[in-house]
Write an enzyme that holds these catalytic residues in place. Structure first.
Site, PDB file in Angstrom:
ATOM      1  CD  GLU A 313      53.482  56.779 -28.854  1.00 33.99           C
ATOM      2  OE1 GLU A 313      53.290  57.995 -28.821  1.00 33.99           O
ATOM      3  OE2 GLU A 313      52.939  55.972 -28.073  1.00 33.99           O
ATOM      4  CG  ASP A 386      52.030  56.116 -22.133  1.00 34.26           C
ATOM      5  OD1 ASP A 386      52.378  57.176 -21.608  1.00 34.26           O
ATOM      6  OD2 ASP A 386      51.399  56.057 -23.207  1.00 34.26           O
ATOM      7  CD  GLU A 414      47.476  59.675 -22.737  1.00 31.77           C
ATOM      8  OE1 GLU A 414      48.497  60.281 -22.364  1.00 31.77           O
ATOM      9  OE2 GLU A 414      47.456  58.894 -23.706  1.00 31.77           O
TER      10      GLU A 414
END
Ligand code: GCW
Length: 724
Positions: A313, A386, A414
C-alpha cells in the site's frame, strides 16, 4: 461597606457545593476501570474471601514486586472492603503469600517447582504453612507473580471458590503484542475511540497516569509488548527527540512486563539519515540501522524490536531496490540481534498485478521460507485478504514450517461496525485459531502454528491491532473492551474458549448476577455471526464503502485499482455471484494443503459460510436448505437485522442490573447498530437484486429505499480514516 452579606453568600454557595458533591453518585461509571473494577463484592461473598485474606506476605523491593503489592492492596481493598495487613510470617489461617523463591523465604520453604514455569508462568495453590492454610501465588520471576496476582484477583472478581486452589499457568505464546496504528499527530488509523493515548507533545516529562493504567490492564491479560506507532510509519519516531519519549513510556511499562516496539519506515536512512539509498544490501545502510539500534538500546535496554510494513500500500521496502522481503528483514534483524531484539515483518502485501489479491501474500512469502534470520517473525493477518467479518484462514499458516509465523488480528472494528456495533470478536479469533490447516494431517490447527508446537518454534507471537484511544472508556464502547480482553487471553492460551472468556469479562466488567451474565454472554456469542449476516453473509467480502470502510457499497467501482473495488470481490452479475477461486478460477484453493484445497475446490464440500469466497455461484443454485442461493442470501441479510433486534430486546431487560450510564450508552449504540444493520441489508439486497433481476422471495420486506438512494450517500468525515 459591611462585608457580612458577601460572606453570607459565599457560605451559602459553599454549603450548596458540599451538598451537590455529596449527592452526586460517588462513582459515576464511565468504563475507565475496564475489567479491573474491584467494586465491593456481595456481603456474604466478601466475608468468605476475607477469611482467605487475613495476612499478606510479599516483598516489595523490585519495581514489579511493588506494583504487584499495589495491585493486591487495591484489588482486595476494593473487593473485600479491606486489604489484609502485611506480615513476615504465616501466623493464622488465610494468609496470601506472593512472590518467588528468591524473594521470599516463606516461598522458598514451600519447595515448589518454579523453574519449569519459565519467565512468565505461575502457580496458585492452597498450601499449609506452620499448620495454617494459605494461598500461595508463586513464580520463578517477578512478572509471573504479577500475572498470578491478576489471576487470583479474577477468581475473586468472578466469585469463584478459592478453598482448594491448584492452578499452573504458562503462556503458550511468547510475544503477546498490541499494535497501535497511532500517528504522531495524534490521529489513530482505523481508531474509533478518540485520539492516540500517547501524548507525544508532553512526553517525556509528563507521564500521564493513564499510561500506568494501560500497563495494568495489559498485564492483567498477559500482554507483554506494545508497538507504539502506526505500521504506515513516519521516520521521525526514530529521531533522538522521539526516542526519549519512547524511553519514558518504556519506563512506565517495564514493571508490568511490557516491552516497547516501534514500527519503522524502511526508507528512514534516507529521510532522517540523509543517505542516498535504503538498499538493504548497501553497507552504509546496514551501518545506519546498526547505529540506530545501538542508540535505541542505550536508552531502552529491553527494547523489543521493529515491526515493518514494507512494499505494501505504497510503503517503501526492499523491493524498491530489487531485493526480497528476506533481504530487508534480515538487514534489520542483524542490527537488532546483538541486543536480543526481533523483527516482526508483515506479510500483508499485494499489488495491482492482476493476480487474485487473496493469493499474493502466499506467492511472495512461501518461497522465502528458510531464508529469514532466527530473530525474524513473519506477521500474517488471520485471513488472506484483510480482516473481513469472515475469511478462511490464511494459507500461509502451515506453509512456512521453517519460519515463525505470528498471528495478526484486528481488535479495532474497521470492518465490523466501528465503535458502536456490539460485535464480540472472541468467536472470530477462535474460529481462525481452531481451523485445521491439515499440513501434518488432522489436528494441525492454526493455533499450533502460532504457539510453535506444529513446527517446533520457540519464538512465537500474536499481535492485535489495538482499539484503544483517549475515550474515557478506552475502546469507544464498553463492549469493545471485551475484544481487547479476549485478544490478550487468547494470546496467552489460544485454546481457551471464547465463551468462558466472555463470561469472565462480563462478570468483572458489569456484575456477577446470573440474570445478567447468561443473556449477555449469549448475546455476545451470537453477535459476530449477526454482523456477518447483515454485512457479508455466505463468504462475501470487501463490499464496504471505499477508503473509509463505513457502510455498504457492493456496487462501487470508483477506485483506481481493480483490487480495491467491491465489484472485483463480489462479481455479482445476471448469472450469479462470488469469486471463483477454484482450480478453474484463480486457483487460490491450491495454496492450502491438499485435503483442505479439495474441500474448498468442491462447491458441495465448501462450508456455506465461505461459499462465495471460493465459488462464483448461480443465483438458482440449491443450498443445503433446499432453497436457492438468492433466497438464502436475502434470508441471511434479514436474519442479521433480526438478530440485532433481538440483541436490543435482550439488553432492554438488563436495565437496573447495572449502572444507568453504561446501560444507556449500550442501549443507544444498539439502536445505531440496528439502523446500520438495516442499511447494510437493504443496500446490499437492492444492489444484488439489480444484478440478479429476481423478485424478492415471498415474506421478505423490500429495501426501505431505492438503490439510487443508497448509492448517493457520501461521508466526508469518517473516524479512523485519513488519506494514506
Ligand atoms: O486494512 C487495511 C487498512 C489500512 C491499514 C492496512 C494494513 C495500516 O484499511 O488502514 O493500514 O490494512 O494493515 O497495513
Amino acid at each position: 461597606m459591611h462585608p457580612a452579606p458577601r460572606v453570607h453568600a459565599w457560605m451559602t454557595m459553599l454549603v450548596l457545593a458540599v451538598i451537590c458533591v455529596c449527592m452526586a453518585p460517588l462513582h459515576a461509571e464511565d468504563g475507565y476501570e475496564l475489567w479491573l473494577r474491584y467494586h465491593l463484592l456481595a456481603t456474604q461473598q466478601a466475608a468468605i474471601y476475607r477469611s482467605h485474606a487475613t495476612q499478606l506476605i510479599e516483598s516489595a523491593s523490585t519495581p514489579t514486586q511493588t506494583v504487584t503489592r499495589a495491585e493486591l492492596l487495591r484489588g482486595l481493598g476494593g473487593l473485600l472492603g479491606q486489604a489484609p495487613p502485611s506480615s513476615d510470617a504465616v501466623t493464622s489461617n488465610g494468609a496470601i503469600i506472593v512472590g518467588t523463591p528468591g524473594s521470599s523465604p516463606v516461598i522458598a520453604g514451600l519447595h515448589l517447582d518454579t523453574k519449569s514455569l519459565g519467565h512468565e508462568g505461575y502457580i496458585i495453590r492452597t498450601v499449609e504453612v506452620n499448620g495454617h492454610a494459605a494461598t500461595a501465588i508463586v513464580a520463578h520471576d517477578d512478572i509471573g507473580a504479577l500475572y498470578g496476582t491478576f489471576h487470583f484477583l479474577r477468581l475473586l472478581q468472578t466469585e469463584q471458590s478459592i478453598d482448594h486452589l491448584d492452578v499452573t499457568q504458562i503462556p503458550h505464546v511468547k510475544l503477546r503484542v498490541l499494535n497501535h496504528w497511532d500517528n504522531l499527530n495524534g490521529q489513530v488509523e482505523r481508531g474509533y475511540a478518540g485520539a492516540s493515548i500517547w501524548d507525544w507533545w508532553k512526553l517525556p516529562d509528563w507521564r500521564a497516569p493513564r499510561y500506568t493504567d494501560y500497563a495494568r490492564a495489559n498485564a492483567s491479560i498477559g500482554i507483554n509488548g506494545t508497538v507504539l506507532n502506526n505500521v504506515n510509519a513516519g521516520a521521525q519516531i526514530l529521531t533522538p527527540t522521539y526516542l526519549q519519549k519512547v524511553a519514558a513510556l518504556a519506563d512506565v511499562f517495564r514493571p508490568y512486563g511490557i516491552r516497547v516496539y516501534l514500527s519503522v519506515r524502511f526508507s528512514a536512512p534516507i529521510e532522517i539519515g540523509h543517505l542516498k539509498t535504503a538498499d538493504p544490501l548497501d553497507p552504509q545502510v546496514q551501518r545506519w540501522w546498526r547505529d540506530k539500534a545501538d542508540e535505541i538500546y542505550k536508552l531502552i535496554p529491553d527494547f523489543g524490536g521493529f515491526l515493518v510494513k514494507a512494499n505494501s500500500e505504497g510503503q517503501p521496502g526492499p523491493q524498491d531496490y530489487h531485493r526480497t522481503h528476506a533481504d530487508g528483514a534480515n538487514m534489520l534483524a542483524d542490527a537488532l540481534a546483538p541486543h536480543g531484539g526481533v523483527v516482526m515483518w508483515r506479510a500483508f502485501v499485494y499489488s495491482a498485478n492482476g493476480e487474485d489479491r487473496a493469493k499474493q501474500a502466499y506467492d511472495e512469502f512461501k518461497p522465502l521460507d528458510g531464508h529469514f534470520r532466527d530473530n525474524v517473525l513473519i506477521q500474517v493477518k488471520n485471513g488472506p485478504i484483510d480482516f473481513q467479518p469472515r475469511e478462511p484462514f490464511s494459507p500461509l499458516f502451515g506453509a512456512m514450517p521453517k519460519t515463525p509465523l505470528m498471528m495478526e488480528f484486528e481488535i479495532t472494528k474497521e470492518y465490523l461496525g466501528f465503535a458502536t456495533h456490539l460485535v464480540y470478536l472472541g468467536p472470530l479469533f477462535q474460529e481462525v485459531l481452531s481451523s485445521d490447516t491439515m499440513v501434518h494431517g488432522k489436528g494441525s490447527t492454526v493455533a499450533k502454528v502460532i504457539d510453535g508446537s506444529l513446527d517446533h518454534h520457540t519464538l512465537t507471537g500474536m499481535a492485535g491491532v489495538a482499539n484503544i484511544g483517549t475515550d474515557r472508556n478506552w475502546s469507544g464502547s464498553d463492549f469493545n473492551q471485551a475484544n481487547w480482553y479476549v485478544f490478550g487471553r487468547l494470546a496467552w492460551d489460544p485454546t481457551l474458549s471464547s465463551r468462558t472468556i466472555a463470561e469472565q469479562w462480563v462478570r468483572m466488567t458489569f456484575t456477577n448476577n446470573p440474570a445478567f451474565v447468561k443473556p449477555v454472554v449469549d448475546m455476545m456469542m451470537g453477535s459476530r455471526e449477526a454482523a456477518v449476516d447483515y454485512m457479508t453473509p455466505l463468504g462475501l467480502h470487501h463490499i464496504m464503502g471505499p477508503n473509509h470502510h463505513y457502510g455498504p457499497a457492493p456496487w462501487d467501482a470508483s477506485e483506481a485499482r481493480a483490487d480495491w473495488r467491491p465489484v472485483y470481490y463480489n462479481r455479482a452479475d445476471h448469472q450469479g455471484i462470488g469469486f471463483d477461486r477454484t482450480r478453474t478460477g484463480s486457483d487460490a484453493v491450491d495454496q492450502y494443503a491438499p485435503a483442505v484445497a479439495d474441500e474448498f475446490n468442491d462447491i458441495t464440500k465448501t462450508p456455506e459460510t465461505l461459499l462465495l469466497w471460493f465459488h462464483h455461484v448461480p443465483w438458482d443454485y440449491r443450498m443445503h436448505s433446499g432453497q436457492t442461493l438468492w433466497y438464502e442470501l436475502v434470508a441471511h441479510y434479514t436474519q442479521g437485522v433480526d438478530d440485532v433486534k433481538r440483541m436490543r430486546e435482550t439488553w432492554s431487560h438488563m436495565n437496573g442490573y447495572i449502572d444507568p450510564e453504561r446501560y444507556q450508552q449500550v442501549a443507544t449504540f444498539l439502536a445505531i447498530q440496528q439502523k446500520e444493520a438495516q442499511w447494510w441489508r437493504d443496500a446490499c439486497i437492492a444492489y444484488f437484486q439489480s444484478q440478479s433481476g429476481l423478485p424478492l422471495p415471498p415474506g421478505f420486506a423490500p429495501p426501505q429505499h431505492s438503490l439510487k438512494y443508497y448509492q448517493s450517500l457520501t461521508f466526508d468525515f469518517v473516524p479512523g480514516y485519513s488519506s494514506w
